[in-house]
Design an enzyme around this catalytic site. Sequence first.
Site, PDB file in Angstrom:
ATOM      1  N   TYR A 106       1.067  31.697 -99.995  1.00 48.10           N
ATOM      2  CA  TYR A 106       0.704  33.084 -99.751  1.00 48.10           C
ATOM      3  C   TYR A 106       0.131  33.697-101.026  1.00 48.10           C
ATOM      4  O   TYR A 106      -0.415  32.978-101.863  1.00 48.10           O
ATOM      5  CB  TYR A 106       1.877  33.867 -99.113  1.00 48.10           C
ATOM      6  CG  TYR A 106       1.295  34.992 -98.318  1.00 48.10           C
ATOM      7  CD1 TYR A 106       0.503  34.717 -97.198  1.00 48.10           C
ATOM      8  CD2 TYR A 106       1.414  36.300 -98.728  1.00 48.10           C
ATOM      9  CE1 TYR A 106      -0.143  35.731 -96.520  1.00 48.10           C
ATOM     10  CE2 TYR A 106       0.775  37.316 -98.041  1.00 48.10           C
ATOM     11  CZ  TYR A 106      -0.006  37.028 -96.949  1.00 48.10           C
ATOM     12  OH  TYR A 106      -0.662  38.027 -96.291  1.00 48.10           O
ATOM     13  N   ARG A 159     -10.179  43.648 -94.538  1.00 54.72           N
ATOM     14  CA  ARG A 159      -9.611  44.058 -95.831  1.00 54.72           C
ATOM     15  C   ARG A 159      -8.571  43.032 -96.223  1.00 54.72           C
ATOM     16  O   ARG A 159      -7.376  43.231 -96.020  1.00 54.72           O
ATOM     17  CB  ARG A 159      -8.999  45.460 -95.713  1.00 54.72           C
ATOM     18  CG  ARG A 159      -8.812  46.169 -97.023  1.00 54.72           C
ATOM     19  CD  ARG A 159      -7.408  46.711 -97.190  1.00 54.72           C
ATOM     20  NE  ARG A 159      -6.407  45.659 -97.117  1.00 54.72           N
ATOM     21  CZ  ARG A 159      -5.092  45.835 -97.220  1.00 54.72           C
ATOM     22  NH1 ARG A 159      -4.600  47.026 -97.361  1.00 54.72           N
ATOM     23  NH2 ARG A 159      -4.231  44.822 -97.146  1.00 54.72           N
ATOM     24  N   LYS A 177       0.776  33.739 -93.283  1.00 51.82           N
ATOM     25  CA  LYS A 177       1.917  34.576 -92.862  1.00 51.82           C
ATOM     26  C   LYS A 177       2.778  33.833 -91.848  1.00 51.82           C
ATOM     27  O   LYS A 177       4.003  33.922 -91.871  1.00 51.82           O
ATOM     28  CB  LYS A 177       1.404  35.888 -92.244  1.00 51.82           C
ATOM     29  CG  LYS A 177       0.958  36.874 -93.308  1.00 51.82           C
ATOM     30  CD  LYS A 177       1.854  38.104 -93.344  1.00 51.82           C
ATOM     31  CE  LYS A 177       1.785  38.775 -94.684  1.00 51.82           C
ATOM     32  NZ  LYS A 177       2.071  40.183 -94.741  1.00 51.82           N
ATOM     33  N   GLU A 248      -2.738  42.458 -89.284  1.00 53.82           N
ATOM     34  CA  GLU A 248      -2.677  42.101 -90.698  1.00 53.82           C
ATOM     35  C   GLU A 248      -4.046  42.254 -91.355  1.00 53.82           C
ATOM     36  O   GLU A 248      -5.039  41.747 -90.832  1.00 53.82           O
ATOM     37  CB  GLU A 248      -2.246  40.620 -90.758  1.00 53.82           C
ATOM     38  CG  GLU A 248      -1.805  40.150 -92.095  1.00 53.82           C
ATOM     39  CD  GLU A 248      -0.522  40.813 -92.563  1.00 53.82           C
ATOM     40  OE1 GLU A 248       0.417  40.970 -91.775  1.00 53.82           O
ATOM     41  OE2 GLU A 248      -0.484  41.186 -93.742  1.00 53.82           O
ATOM     42  N   ASP A 249      -4.071  42.967 -92.459  1.00 55.13           N
ATOM     43  CA  ASP A 249      -5.285  43.090 -93.262  1.00 55.13           C
ATOM     44  C   ASP A 249      -6.492  43.628 -92.492  1.00 55.13           C
ATOM     45  O   ASP A 249      -7.611  43.123 -92.610  1.00 55.13           O
ATOM     46  CB  ASP A 249      -5.604  41.761 -93.962  1.00 55.13           C
ATOM     47  CG  ASP A 249      -4.638  41.527 -95.131  1.00 55.13           C
ATOM     48  OD1 ASP A 249      -3.722  42.354 -95.315  1.00 55.13           O
ATOM     49  OD2 ASP A 249      -4.808  40.551 -95.860  1.00 55.13           O
ATOM     50  N   ASP A 271       2.127  44.929 -90.871  1.00 55.08           N
ATOM     51  CA  ASP A 271       2.939  44.608 -92.045  1.00 55.08           C
ATOM     52  C   ASP A 271       2.452  45.323 -93.306  1.00 55.08           C
ATOM     53  O   ASP A 271       3.251  45.683 -94.163  1.00 55.08           O
ATOM     54  CB  ASP A 271       2.967  43.098 -92.278  1.00 55.08           C
ATOM     55  CG  ASP A 271       3.988  42.731 -93.341  1.00 55.08           C
ATOM     56  OD1 ASP A 271       5.154  43.136 -93.190  1.00 55.08           O
ATOM     57  OD2 ASP A 271       3.616  42.077 -94.329  1.00 55.08           O
ATOM     58  N   ASP A 272       1.144  45.541 -93.417  1.00 49.77           N
ATOM     59  CA  ASP A 272       0.622  46.201 -94.627  1.00 49.77           C
ATOM     60  C   ASP A 272       1.203  47.601 -94.759  1.00 49.77           C
ATOM     61  O   ASP A 272       1.475  48.075 -95.856  1.00 49.77           O
ATOM     62  CB  ASP A 272      -0.907  46.331 -94.569  1.00 49.77           C
ATOM     63  CG  ASP A 272      -1.549  44.995 -94.335  1.00 49.77           C
ATOM     64  OD1 ASP A 272      -1.197  44.049 -95.042  1.00 49.77           O
ATOM     65  OD2 ASP A 272      -2.387  44.890 -93.413  1.00 49.77           O
ATOM     66  N   ASN A 411      -1.363  45.019-106.406  1.00 49.60           N
ATOM     67  CA  ASN A 411      -1.640  43.575-106.485  1.00 49.60           C
ATOM     68  C   ASN A 411      -3.120  43.340-106.728  1.00 49.60           C
ATOM     69  O   ASN A 411      -3.933  44.178-106.362  1.00 49.60           O
ATOM     70  CB  ASN A 411      -1.261  42.915-105.146  1.00 49.60           C
ATOM     71  CG  ASN A 411       0.226  42.898-104.913  1.00 49.60           C
ATOM     72  OD1 ASN A 411       0.988  42.667-105.821  1.00 49.60           O
ATOM     73  ND2 ASN A 411       0.618  43.150-103.684  1.00 49.60           N
ATOM     74  N   ASN A 455       8.026  41.670-102.681  1.00 53.71           N
ATOM     75  CA  ASN A 455       7.222  40.794-101.838  1.00 53.71           C
ATOM     76  C   ASN A 455       7.503  41.090-100.362  1.00 53.71           C
ATOM     77  O   ASN A 455       8.661  41.091 -99.930  1.00 53.71           O
ATOM     78  CB  ASN A 455       7.632  39.342-102.172  1.00 53.71           C
ATOM     79  CG  ASN A 455       6.658  38.338-101.631  1.00 53.71           C
ATOM     80  OD1 ASN A 455       6.107  38.523-100.559  1.00 53.71           O
ATOM     81  ND2 ASN A 455       6.457  37.277-102.385  1.00 53.71           N
TER      82      ASN A 455
HETATM   83  P1  NAD Z   1      -5.567  52.370-100.381  1.00 53.91           P
HETATM   84  O1  NAD Z   1      -6.981  52.088-100.688  1.00 53.91           O
HETATM   85  O2  NAD Z   1      -5.189  52.835 -99.040  1.00 53.91           O
HETATM   86  O3  NAD Z   1      -5.016  53.466-101.420  1.00 53.91           O
HETATM   87  C1  NAD Z   1      -5.297  53.470-102.780  1.00 53.91           C
HETATM   88  C2  NAD Z   1      -5.092  54.858-103.288  1.00 53.91           C
HETATM   89  O4  NAD Z   1      -5.212  54.838-104.709  1.00 53.91           O
HETATM   90  C3  NAD Z   1      -6.094  55.874-102.785  1.00 53.91           C
HETATM   91  O5  NAD Z   1      -5.441  57.052-102.431  1.00 53.91           O
HETATM   92  C4  NAD Z   1      -6.966  56.148-103.983  1.00 53.91           C
HETATM   93  O6  NAD Z   1      -7.476  57.465-104.009  1.00 53.91           O
HETATM   94  C5  NAD Z   1      -5.965  55.970-105.098  1.00 53.91           C
HETATM   95  N1  NAD Z   1      -6.624  55.776-106.392  1.00 53.91           N
HETATM   96  C6  NAD Z   1      -7.732  55.077-106.672  1.00 53.91           C
HETATM   97  N2  NAD Z   1      -8.037  55.218-107.980  1.00 53.91           N
HETATM   98  C7  NAD Z   1      -7.097  56.002-108.511  1.00 53.91           C
HETATM   99  C8  NAD Z   1      -6.872  56.495-109.814  1.00 53.91           C
HETATM  100  N3  NAD Z   1      -7.678  56.198-110.802  1.00 53.91           N
HETATM  101  N4  NAD Z   1      -5.827  57.295-109.998  1.00 53.91           N
HETATM  102  C9  NAD Z   1      -4.989  57.603-108.980  1.00 53.91           C
HETATM  103  N5  NAD Z   1      -5.144  57.158-107.747  1.00 53.91           N
HETATM  104  C10 NAD Z   1      -6.191  56.357-107.504  1.00 53.91           C
HETATM  105  O7  NAD Z   1      -4.775  51.031-100.762  1.00 53.91           O
HETATM  106  P2  NAD Z   1      -3.298  50.625-100.329  1.00 53.91           P
HETATM  107  O8  NAD Z   1      -3.351  49.750 -99.129  1.00 53.91           O
HETATM  108  O9  NAD Z   1      -2.465  51.847-100.298  1.00 53.91           O
HETATM  109  O10 NAD Z   1      -2.871  49.689-101.529  1.00 53.91           O
HETATM  110  C11 NAD Z   1      -2.732  50.214-102.835  1.00 53.91           C
HETATM  111  C12 NAD Z   1      -2.172  49.139-103.741  1.00 53.91           C
HETATM  112  O11 NAD Z   1      -0.864  48.817-103.310  1.00 53.91           O
HETATM  113  C13 NAD Z   1      -2.982  47.846-103.726  1.00 53.91           C
HETATM  114  O12 NAD Z   1      -3.217  47.415-105.028  1.00 53.91           O
HETATM  115  C14 NAD Z   1      -2.071  46.867-103.031  1.00 53.91           C
HETATM  116  O13 NAD Z   1      -2.190  45.590-103.606  1.00 53.91           O
HETATM  117  C15 NAD Z   1      -0.710  47.422-103.312  1.00 53.91           C
HETATM  118  N6  NAD Z   1       0.235  46.983-102.274  1.00 53.91           N
HETATM  119  C16 NAD Z   1       1.355  46.340-102.675  1.00 53.91           C
HETATM  120  C17 NAD Z   1       2.248  45.847-101.743  1.00 53.91           C
HETATM  121  C18 NAD Z   1       3.510  45.171-102.203  1.00 53.91           C
HETATM  122  O14 NAD Z   1       3.752  45.105-103.365  1.00 53.91           O
HETATM  123  N7  NAD Z   1       4.326  44.648-101.331  1.00 53.91           N
HETATM  124  C19 NAD Z   1       1.993  46.002-100.396  1.00 53.91           C
HETATM  125  C20 NAD Z   1       0.835  46.702-100.002  1.00 53.91           C
HETATM  126  C21 NAD Z   1      -0.033  47.184-100.960  1.00 53.91           C
END
Ligand code: NAD
Length: 556
Positions: A106, A159, A177, A248-249, A271-272, A411, A455
């Site tokens: 993964y 995505r 997954k 997913e994604d 899941d996201d 991530n 995770n």
């Molecule tokens: P998204 O695109 O929906 O949201 C991103 C947000 O960040 C938006 O609101 C955007 O305006 C904001 N942003 C962008 N640049 C910025 C800056 N300079 N300052 C402040 N805010 C800013 O994306 P998402 O699906 O919410 O994912 C966000 C992050 O979370 C990704 O990097 C993803 O890898 C991570 N994530 C982690 C896990 C996990 O750890 N289990 C799970 C899901 C997502």
Amino acid sequence: MGKTFDSNRLKELTGHANPLEILNDPYMNKGVAFTEEERDLFHLRGLLPPRVQTMEAQLGRALDNFRCKPNDLEKYIFLTGLQERNETLFYRLVMTNIEEMLPIIYTPTVGKACQTYGHIFRRPQGMFISINDKGRIAELLGNWVHKDVRVIVVTDGSRILGLGDLGAHGMGIPVGKLALYTALAGIPPIHCLPVTLDMGTNNEALRNDPLYVGLPQPRVTGEIYDEMIEEFVLAVQEQFPRAMIQFEDFSNDNAFRLLEKYQDRICTFNDDIQGTAAVALAGILGALRITEADLCTQRYLFMGAGSAGFGIADLILRAMEQKGIPREQGLKQFRFMDSRGLVTRSRTDLRGRKSEFVCDDPPLTDLQQVVERFMPTVLIGVSGQPGVFHQGVVEAMARINPRPIIFALSNPTSKAECSAQQCYQWSDGRAIFASGSPFEPVTIAGQTFVSGQGNNAYCFPGIGLGVIMCEASRVTEEMFLVAAQTLAQMTAQSDLDQGRVYPSMQDIRAISLNIALAVVDLASKRGLAQRDLGEHAKERISAWMCNANYRNYANR
Ligand code: NAD
């Protein structure tokens, strides 16, 4: 024994017309572990080297091979090959080396595999359903060889992780997954179906790549897109009425919309959005076991106002509601920042769900200033912006809180808002840190800190297992809440003492089982369980979970 080869007899025994087909069937194949009796029974003599070897010997060879590979992508290709040759050995290898294999099957390696999918493609796994198949999706699903499908992971490739639109090359995600469903929660692979809906791709480089395996055309949108999803959902209900569908994604706009449209109609989740929230909440609950504080009295600041952030906030608010704090009141303890600064009521540029999460503070664009004014106890990074938790921000958190809770969830590792080393160093080792991607342990002044990795694999396999076992008619928000609470309770005190807010992945089968039990219990309380597991639910679920043992064909 001694009998000449009889194709009809073999077919009766195995479903295969000749011995080679048995060796080519990943479900049946045991390779050199076929016993003497099985070799006679299935006419395998001469088709295998003469020495019968144990699964342990095969595992040793496979692990040596795996570790010899020069990079993670090669390791991924090796594991995929093994899965296609000998599924049982593949799962046993993964199950016994969970922490080493998880980042390969993964994230992060699966992302690289999707990016290079057209180049490393050998044979298809799962089902590809394209927009050209619209009108005959049920017929296509009927082509899948296993008929008792219980869990489907589907993507439209729009995505993939943080990598954008990878079209049909997103197939690595559902395949990965579902491998986790089997390895981490014991759901037998014959019940799992990975699906890619090929709606085209807006990735021009892919469309122009002669090795791209999907339709080289722009994505369909609007009504046609919705009709395609609807037909897919109905076709699944027709062909696999007991299947749960995990989206997913999908790109953000569709992810929320489809979840809203289907979550009260069919057995489905995303899941996201929902799984991420459960794992993040579990981490916060784990951190609060360290600080001995209450979830309801925290002040939460989110850097990033997107699907992950809102999903996490929704679930925290739900947990607060369970403790008697109405959502409206709870919301006052939350602040969100996006690329344009604090999300305030006075802003006129807010789209989507942002307007639900506004505050009445005066506008600010600088995170450190927001920290100093709002004084959060919990800071969560979901912005995808590396370095935004700079020294000033972490120091401010450490001035305000004896034990600041700081989660850099973006991530992959290169996108994390700060590193584990930085967070511990700048907070004099007082921060409780977790991240989306793994960091090595950090030693500062002789003390070692082990940070937790939020995770998603901690939660969704157990939730799926529970839903499948009790044949729940719906997957509800409350199920994610109990999953988070169960996971948080499973973190050992020894882990918390090192600052680690999640349990070890080595315990994942027990974690999945406990989450499944909590889901089953909740489903029956809410009248959603269509199958009663009775008082021996734990034993029944454990007995159903596959352990990746070879079947003994000769003694049946
Ligand atoms: P998204 O695109 O929906 O949201 C991103 C947000 O960040 C938006 O609101 C955007 O305006 C904001 N942003 C962008 N640049 C910025 C800056 N300079 N300052 C402040 N805010 C800013 O994306 P998402 O699906 O919410 O994912 C966000 C992050 O979370 C990704 O990097 C993803 O890898 C991570 N994530 C982690 C896990 C996990 O750890 N289990 C799970 C899901 C997502």
